[in-house]
Write a protein that holds these residues in place. Structure first.
Motif, PDB file in Angstrom:
ATOM      1  N   LEU A   9       0.814   4.176  -2.934  1.00 35.07           N
ATOM      2  CA  LEU A   9       0.571   5.592  -2.658  1.00 35.07           C
ATOM      3  C   LEU A   9       1.651   6.478  -3.279  1.00 35.07           C
ATOM      4  N   THR A  10       2.923   6.136  -3.053  1.00 34.95           N
ATOM      5  CA  THR A  10       3.990   6.980  -3.600  1.00 34.95           C
ATOM      6  C   THR A  10       4.031   6.901  -5.122  1.00 34.95           C
ATOM      7  N   ASN A  54      -5.747   9.346  -1.463  1.00 37.96           N
ATOM      8  CA  ASN A  54      -4.730   8.654  -0.653  1.00 37.96           C
ATOM      9  C   ASN A  54      -5.215   8.346   0.764  1.00 37.96           C
ATOM     10  N   ASP A  90       1.043   8.941  -6.541  1.00 39.78           N
ATOM     11  CA  ASP A  90       1.188  10.380  -6.362  1.00 39.78           C
ATOM     12  C   ASP A  90       2.233  10.979  -7.292  1.00 39.78           C
ATOM     13  N   THR A 122      -0.409  10.047   4.896  1.00 45.39           N
ATOM     14  CA  THR A 122      -1.874  10.171   4.858  1.00 45.39           C
ATOM     15  C   THR A 122      -2.322  11.550   5.322  1.00 45.39           C
ATOM     16  N   SER A 156      -1.350  14.212   2.799  1.00 44.66           N
ATOM     17  CA  SER A 156      -2.215  14.140   1.615  1.00 44.66           C
ATOM     18  C   SER A 156      -3.502  14.924   1.855  1.00 44.66           C
ATOM     19  N   GLN A 183       4.780  15.912   2.212  1.00 40.00           N
ATOM     20  CA  GLN A 183       4.295  14.626   1.720  1.00 40.00           C
ATOM     21  C   GLN A 183       5.443  13.803   1.141  1.00 40.00           C
ATOM     22  N   SER A 194       0.830  -1.212   0.000  1.00 42.74           N
ATOM     23  CA  SER A 194       0.000   0.000   0.000  1.00 42.74           C
ATOM     24  C   SER A 194       0.859   1.253   0.000  1.00 42.74           C
ATOM     25  N   GLY A 227      -4.499   4.999   2.883  1.00 45.53           N
ATOM     26  CA  GLY A 227      -3.571   5.111   4.004  1.00 45.53           C
ATOM     27  C   GLY A 227      -4.174   4.621   5.308  1.00 45.53           C
TER      28      GLY A 227
END
Length: 481
Positions: free
Chosen positions: A39-40, A188, A43, A104, A107, A126, A35, A192
């Motif tokens: 996310l990274t 996100n 983004d 999180t 974001s 972030q 996860s 998160g």
């Protein structure tokens, strides 16, 4: 022969078949850690689609709005060097949890920013938290998987991080068109929160308190050098090459800072990062393969969108869909690559993979001005398969050569090498392509410009192939001894 940290006697020999598959709890941990990679990865690519919309909504110029993306990337690079020390200090599991919580929260802060300056600041925060997620997660995986299962676990856990950037632009475009740019950051938050809840139950915290004093001079040198290097190579296309003054000054400063960091680290009793790991020939060859595979990967990610738009006249939406062939080919191959690396050694698998990359890139350098789209897509799948076979086995081989207490340093170094190699490969391809396109007035000349760039991409893959051959020989010597 002693491995980096004295592990040659326990590292798996090439050709040895692992005794057992990874236990189910290991796969659950890998799924949770993925996860952070999602996310990274999301983004990095998702937000780029909305830069113009964000700038217009917040009253910022395009140059100012671009720092929403650039600030994030620079912050990602700045935190990598300290990840190993923090992991030793508080434990990799705790570091990952705090980083995910920070990512999180920041974001959500990005989504509620009311000015471009505020958004840039929150994006930097972030990036500072996001930069720790992948190396900390990799260190945890390395400790729970065990050397004999390293290839399979690392490879399967990498699949989401490969698919996320491919779907990012499409998701970003849909969010901006149907909701608002704020949702590019809000998306996100639920991921998160779910990741945190699962991680609190499943992810081991790791041993804490093993770090010495933080080497602040070394941290300042590398925290200055890596972002400056990223900034310089990212600006090479805009300023006409690496020798342009706006690029050359930060580039020289970055190289000087990094050279001083290496010098200090090799002499320190308690270095910020243990660069002595590279004394092991297997680890060193794997590290070189990772760097140049990253150059071939990210160089291609820069060239192919432009090829579809300028060389084939496709729209942005069509380009996003066409780019998915590469990621799907890579994602489908990662599990096989990991299993082969565990059974036959990462060196020989990476060698075969890079040969496949060359086979998939050379035809791109020979295509006419009106190429067959089906052939182009097939070649992208081939390149995706080859780079999957090359990348994951090289990473798992490097991590398998170190002791558990060195895993945090090794994972940080692997990520730094991949990103620096990718940045340099992207910059080189951008400079070559922009220079070749400068005087291109016809479709034939545009095609010729791309052909030159594809030959450079082929060269990067060939250098990585040579290093993979060295890795294969080094692993065989270890096995014989």
């Amino acid at each position: 022969m002693a491995a980096a940290g004295g592990n040659a006697d326990t590292a798996p020999a090439p050709g040895r078949v692992p005794a057992a598959a990874a236990p189910v709890p290991v796969w659950w941990i890998a799924a949770v850690l993925a996860s952070g990679s999602v996310l990274t990865g999301l983004d990095t690519s998702l937000v780029n689609v909305g830069i113009e919309t964000i700038g217009r909504d917040l009253g910022a110029s395009l140059t100012e709005a671009q720092w929403i993306s650039s600030g994030y990337l620079l912050a990602l690079a700045a935190t990598l060097p300290v990840c190993g020390w923090l992991s030793r200090r508080i434990g990799p599991g705790r570091l990952w949890l705090w980083s995910l919580a920070g990512f999180t929260l920041t974001s959500a802060a990005c989504a509620f920013a009311r000015s471009a300056d505020m958004l840039i600041v929150t994006r930097v925060l972030q990036g500072l938290t996001g930069g720790l997620l992948i190396p900390a997660g990799m260190a945890i995986l390395g400790q729970v998987a065990g050397r004999e299962r390293m290839g399979r676990v690392v490879a399967v856990a990498s699949v989401p991080s490969i698919l996320a950037p491919a779907f990012g632009p499409i998701i970003g475009a849909l969010l901006v068109d149907h909701l608002s740019w704020h949702w590019m950051f809000l998306v996100n938050v639920p991921i998160g929160i779910v990741g945190l809840l699962l991680a609190l139950r499943l992810v081991p915290r790791g041993e804490a308190g093993r770090a010495g004093r933080l080497d602040l001079p070394a941290l300042l040198l590398v925290a200055l050098g890596l972002p400056l290097l990223t900034y310089a190579v990212a600006g090479a296309m805009d300023h006409g090459g690496l020798l342009a003054p706006p690029v050359l000054v930060p580039l020289v400063a970055a190289l000087v800072a990094l050279a001083l960091f290496v010098h200090r680290s090799l002499r320190a009793d308690e270095p910020l990062m243990d660069l002595r790991l590279a004394r092991d020939p297997v680890y060193a060859a794997a590290a070189g393969t990772i760097a140049f595979s990253g150059a071939a990967l990210f160089g291609g990610l820069i060239v192919m969108p432009l090829y579809f738009q300028l060389g084939m006249g496709r729209s942005i939406v069509d380009t996003g869909l066409l780019l998915m062939a590469f990621s799907i080919g890579a994602a489908a191959t990662f599990p096989l690559a990991g299993r082969l690396a565990d059974e036959h050694g990462g060196g020989v698998v990476a060698l075969v993979g890079l040969a496949v990359v060359v086979v998939g890139t050379v035809p791109m350098a020979l295509l006419p001005a009106d190429p067959d789209p089906v052939l182009v897509e097939a070649l992208q799948v081939v390149r995706g398969v080859g780079l999957a076979l090359a990348g994951s086995p090289a990473v798992s081989t490097a991590l398998a050569r170190v002791r558990p207490d060195q895993m945090s340093d090794a994972s940080s170094q692997v990520n730094i090498l991949s990103r620096v190699g990718g940045a340099l490969g992207s910059a080189l391809c951008a400079v070559v392509l922009s220079g070749a396109l400068a005087d291109a007035d016809s479709a034939a000349e545009v095609a010729a410009a791309f052909r030159v760039t594809f030959w450079w991409l082929t060269g990067m893959a060939l250098v990585a192939l040579v290093l993979a051959a060295r890795l294969t020989r080094a692993q065989r010597r270890v096995r014989v001894r």
